[in-house]
Enzyme design. Structure first.
Site, PDB file in Angstrom:
ATOM      1  N   PRO A   7       0.795  -1.227   0.000  1.00 52.19           N
ATOM      2  CA  PRO A   7       0.000   0.000   0.000  1.00 52.19           C
ATOM      3  C   PRO A   7       0.828   1.277   0.000  1.00 52.19           C
ATOM      4  O   PRO A   7       1.661   1.476   0.873  1.00 52.19           O
ATOM      5  CB  PRO A   7      -0.806  -0.105   1.308  1.00 52.19           C
ATOM      6  CG  PRO A   7      -0.649  -1.496   1.779  1.00 52.19           C
ATOM      7  CD  PRO A   7       0.598  -2.035   1.195  1.00 52.19           C
ATOM      8  N   GLU A   8       0.609   2.083  -0.999  1.00 55.16           N
ATOM      9  CA  GLU A   8       1.189   3.419  -1.075  1.00 55.16           C
ATOM     10  C   GLU A   8       0.001   4.376  -1.217  1.00 55.16           C
ATOM     11  O   GLU A   8      -1.128   3.978  -0.958  1.00 55.16           O
ATOM     12  CB  GLU A   8       2.155   3.506  -2.270  1.00 55.16           C
ATOM     13  CG  GLU A   8       3.283   2.463  -2.172  1.00 55.16           C
ATOM     14  CD  GLU A   8       4.252   2.486  -3.342  1.00 55.16           C
ATOM     15  OE1 GLU A   8       4.437   3.560  -3.940  1.00 55.16           O
ATOM     16  OE2 GLU A   8       4.826   1.433  -3.657  1.00 55.16           O
ATOM     17  N   LYS A  64       0.346   8.158   2.896  1.00 56.87           N
ATOM     18  CA  LYS A  64      -0.126   6.770   2.931  1.00 56.87           C
ATOM     19  C   LYS A  64      -1.080   6.519   4.089  1.00 56.87           C
ATOM     20  O   LYS A  64      -1.503   5.387   4.301  1.00 56.87           O
ATOM     21  CB  LYS A  64       1.069   5.823   3.067  1.00 56.87           C
ATOM     22  CG  LYS A  64       2.115   5.944   1.981  1.00 56.87           C
ATOM     23  CD  LYS A  64       3.301   5.027   2.276  1.00 56.87           C
ATOM     24  CE  LYS A  64       4.445   5.285   1.301  1.00 56.87           C
ATOM     25  NZ  LYS A  64       5.646   4.511   1.634  1.00 56.87           N
ATOM     26  N   HIS A  98      -5.360 -13.798   9.107  1.00 58.86           N
ATOM     27  CA  HIS A  98      -4.493 -12.715   9.599  1.00 58.86           C
ATOM     28  C   HIS A  98      -5.267 -11.497  10.073  1.00 58.86           C
ATOM     29  O   HIS A  98      -4.801 -10.364   9.929  1.00 58.86           O
ATOM     30  CB  HIS A  98      -3.473 -12.305   8.537  1.00 58.86           C
ATOM     31  CG  HIS A  98      -2.767 -13.463   7.919  1.00 58.86           C
ATOM     32  ND1 HIS A  98      -1.914 -14.270   8.648  1.00 58.86           N
ATOM     33  CD2 HIS A  98      -2.799 -13.983   6.668  1.00 58.86           C
ATOM     34  CE1 HIS A  98      -1.445 -15.213   7.849  1.00 58.86           C
ATOM     35  NE2 HIS A  98      -1.968 -15.075   6.657  1.00 58.86           N
ATOM     36  N   ARG A 117       1.862  -9.349   7.658  1.00 59.39           N
ATOM     37  CA  ARG A 117       3.216  -9.013   8.120  1.00 59.39           C
ATOM     38  C   ARG A 117       3.269  -8.053   9.303  1.00 59.39           C
ATOM     39  O   ARG A 117       4.339  -7.775   9.831  1.00 59.39           O
ATOM     40  CB  ARG A 117       4.046  -8.499   6.957  1.00 59.39           C
ATOM     41  CG  ARG A 117       4.250  -9.632   6.000  1.00 59.39           C
ATOM     42  CD  ARG A 117       5.087  -9.339   4.819  1.00 59.39           C
ATOM     43  NE  ARG A 117       4.975 -10.508   3.931  1.00 59.39           N
ATOM     44  CZ  ARG A 117       5.525 -10.622   2.751  1.00 59.39           C
ATOM     45  NH1 ARG A 117       6.241  -9.660   2.280  1.00 59.39           N
ATOM     46  NH2 ARG A 117       5.367 -11.708   2.040  1.00 59.39           N
ATOM     47  N   ARG A 156      18.395  19.162  -1.098  1.00 57.20           N
ATOM     48  CA  ARG A 156      18.954  17.881  -0.673  1.00 57.20           C
ATOM     49  C   ARG A 156      20.019  17.375  -1.628  1.00 57.20           C
ATOM     50  O   ARG A 156      20.038  17.734  -2.796  1.00 57.20           O
ATOM     51  CB  ARG A 156      17.821  16.841  -0.559  1.00 57.20           C
ATOM     52  CG  ARG A 156      16.779  17.180   0.475  1.00 57.20           C
ATOM     53  CD  ARG A 156      17.435  17.190   1.841  1.00 57.20           C
ATOM     54  NE  ARG A 156      16.425  17.093   2.879  1.00 57.20           N
ATOM     55  CZ  ARG A 156      16.285  16.006   3.650  1.00 57.20           C
ATOM     56  NH1 ARG A 156      17.059  14.961   3.488  1.00 57.20           N
ATOM     57  NH2 ARG A 156      15.373  16.000   4.587  1.00 57.20           N
ATOM     58  N   ARG A 253      16.274  -0.613  -0.777  1.00 56.71           N
ATOM     59  CA  ARG A 253      15.136  -1.079  -1.579  1.00 56.71           C
ATOM     60  C   ARG A 253      15.594  -1.445  -2.985  1.00 56.71           C
ATOM     61  O   ARG A 253      16.514  -0.843  -3.523  1.00 56.71           O
ATOM     62  CB  ARG A 253      14.062  -0.024  -1.752  1.00 56.71           C
ATOM     63  CG  ARG A 253      13.540   0.614  -0.571  1.00 56.71           C
ATOM     64  CD  ARG A 253      12.431  -0.015   0.162  1.00 56.71           C
ATOM     65  NE  ARG A 253      12.323   0.731   1.396  1.00 56.71           N
ATOM     66  CZ  ARG A 253      12.915   0.369   2.503  1.00 56.71           C
ATOM     67  NH1 ARG A 253      13.609  -0.715   2.559  1.00 56.71           N
ATOM     68  NH2 ARG A 253      12.830   1.098   3.572  1.00 56.71           N
TER      69      ARG A 253
END
Length: 264
Positions: A7-8, A64, A98, A117, A156, A253
């Site tokens: 999920p994003e 999110k 779950h 998870r 940045r 990632r």
DNA sequence: CGTGGCTCCTGGCGGC
DNA sequence: TGCCGCCAGGAGCCAC
């Protein structure tokens, strides 16, 4: 409702709309907390006390995160982590595996939070603003304006992919949509110090990618054929060029990109 | 400030 | 076939 993988922002928005249509204004009779690990800095008793006898009256999303408002200064906060999802079940439908938290409405229907998870978190906050401050979230990827984005990113020095994944810079992108946005903008994930024209293009692609994903309810089978997202597998090929995709690790990632049309 | 590593967790898969 | 071990990923935390 089919659960989306990883999920994003688009998945969170899709789920928010789902909750908006089926879970508002129903009296909550009981909450069953199957696994306390899911709770975000609150005790089961607090959650029970806040929910039982009350009802959700609004839904919001930021990055999110999903918020379900209980009253003017109390909201349930939802972070889906990697595998979290909600199913709204009628009285007769059986519970999925779950299940970690169960919200039981007075009419017998249930809202089930499942999360194999268990990286997801459910909590409470007094306001979305203070929640955003507490969690140090940057502007929402879908609503941010160009200037805010440019101000933060051009200061940045990290790789562009790492910046897109940093929720304090931009809130809402995860690994898949960060890769997708870079793919659509023709920018390699390990690039630093992009010029303004490139950053502006990326900004547009981020918005396009996210709104496209929302429009198809983040259903994996419905992404445009020009998208990278369904080809992020070892041996996958670029949908534009047919070239074998490269696979590298950035910030822990896995990133996939096309070595042909994504430039450094 | 940036980055890499570790942790949480478990389903799924590759390899033997 | 069966089992072991590794990997995926969001995000917080720590060390450098």
């Amino acid at each position: 409702m089919k659960s989306a993988s990883m999920p994003e922002l688009p998945e969170a928005e899709t789920l928010r709309r789902y909750l908006e249509t089926n879970s508002l204004r129903k009296v909550i009779e009981r909450i069953d907390i199957r696994n306390e690990r899911i709770l975000d800095n609150i005790f089961p008793k607090q959650l029970k006390k806040s929910l039982e006898g009350s009802r959700f009256f609004l839904s919001e999303r930021y990055g999110k995160r999903i918020f379900l408002g209980l009253n003017d200064d109390l909201l349930l906060t939802i972070h889906l982590g990697m595998s979290g999802w909600f199913d709204y079940l009628s009285k007769r439908e059986s519970e999925p595996s779950h299940t970690r938290v169960l919200i039981i409405f007075a009419d017998g229907s249930r809202l089930v939070y499942r999360d194999p998870r268990m990286f997801g978190r459910i909590g409470l906050t007094n306001s979305i603003k203070s929640f955003i401050r507490e969690k140090n979230l940057g502007p929402d990827a879908l609503k941010m304006d160009l200037q805010t984005y440019l101000n933060v990113i051009s200061k940045r020095k990290g790789t562009i992919k790492a910046m897109l994944l940093d929720q304090s810079i931009v809130a809402g992108l995860g690994n898949l949509y960060a890769d997708e946005s870079l793919f659509q903008a023709g920018i390699r994930p390990d690039v630093r110090g992009l010029d303004e024209a490139r950053l502006v293009l990326l900004f547009k692609r981020i918005k396009d990618v996210l709104s496209t994903a929302i429009s198809i309810k983040a259903d994996f089978g419905l992404f445009p054929v020009t998208f990278l997202i369904t080809r992020r597998i070892v041996g996958g090929r670029c949908p534009m060029d047919g070239v074998s995709l490269e696979r590298i690790r950035i910030g822990g990632r896995t990133s996939y990109y096309c070595p042909y049309h994504q430039k450094s």
